[in-house]
Design an enzyme around this catalytic site. Sequence first.
Site, PDB file in Angstrom:
ATOM      1  N   LYS A 122       2.818   6.881  -2.728  1.00  0.00           N
ATOM      2  CA  LYS A 122       3.374   6.308  -3.958  1.00  0.00           C
ATOM      3  C   LYS A 122       3.162   7.312  -5.093  1.00  0.00           C
ATOM      4  O   LYS A 122       2.024   7.709  -5.388  1.00  0.00           O
ATOM      5  CB  LYS A 122       2.656   4.988  -4.250  1.00  0.00           C
ATOM      6  CG  LYS A 122       3.447   4.018  -5.100  1.00  0.00           C
ATOM      7  CD  LYS A 122       2.759   2.662  -5.099  1.00  0.00           C
ATOM      8  CE  LYS A 122       3.479   1.648  -5.954  1.00  0.00           C
ATOM      9  NZ  LYS A 122       2.717   0.412  -6.101  1.00  0.00           N
TER      10      LYS A 122
HETATM   11  O1  G3P Z   1       4.073  -3.355  -7.549  1.00  0.00           O
HETATM   12  C1  G3P Z   1       3.789  -3.108  -8.889  1.00  0.00           C
HETATM   13  C2  G3P Z   1       2.923  -4.161  -9.391  1.00  0.00           C
HETATM   14  O2  G3P Z   1       1.684  -4.110  -8.775  1.00  0.00           O
HETATM   15  C3  G3P Z   1       2.784  -4.236 -10.852  1.00  0.00           C
HETATM   16  O3  G3P Z   1       2.686  -5.573 -11.105  1.00  0.00           O
HETATM   17  O4  G3P Z   1       2.075  -7.577 -12.307  1.00  0.00           O
HETATM   18  O5  G3P Z   1       0.847  -5.418 -12.725  1.00  0.00           O
HETATM   19  O6  G3P Z   1       3.184  -5.711 -13.520  1.00  0.00           O
HETATM   20  P1  G3P Z   1       2.173  -6.106 -12.503  1.00  0.00           P
END
Ligand code: G3P
Length: 219
Positions: free
Chosen positions: A87
């Site tokens: 990633k």
């Molecule tokens: O896959 C990306 C994710 O982990 C980010 O999620 O909820 O931190 O915006 P969030």
Amino acid sequence: MKFFIDTASLDQIQEAQDLGILDGVTTNPSLMAKEGISGKDNILRHYAKICEITDGDVSAEVIATDFQGILEEGQVLADIAPNIVVKVPMIKEGIKAIRWFADNGIKTNCTLVFSPGQAILAAKAGATYISPFLGRVDDITWDGIALVRQIAEIYAIQGYDTEILAASIRNAKHIVDSALAGADIVTAPLDSIMGLLKHPLTDIGLEKFIADYQKSNPQ
Ligand code: G3P
């Protein structure tokens, strides 16, 4: 649409795997920290444990932001298991690294994508996946699902092979809307996936079926 789980929790990954719907896993440094995983060796060991639970693709994020550093870290991650996907952040050095990984047979997930232009650049560089963070777009009152839809349209017109991995999912509706918008994969926390199960008419209907059975089959 494939289902990935967005967590570093081994229990939650196992639960999704046992449900029979798991196609892969995404993690990021924040999710690893949330599980209390720190230190290079522990982090590598944790990825190996995740890869023992699933043979679907597992995204493991680099910390380096310079080209050489991303290559070195990415190769160490890719050596953990054949299903590791490196990633890489959507930055200039990241794009160069994605091209290098693509030319050397290493899968990549270009993360922190917030615009169609970034999605085009990542596809040109040969990213296996791109991760538009639709929840974070919604957080600032823009339209995350519209972003996924635009990228899907561009990729279809241009014939790009890069798969759209809708990320930063906050609820079950985001999953349904991502499917409608043309995402190839959705990566979601377990509670958002479980939210798909819920409907009050299902609960009411099941209760009645069981009550009717019990009435006609007294013990
Ligand atoms: O896959 C990306 C994710 O982990 C980010 O999620 O909820 O931190 O915006 P969030």
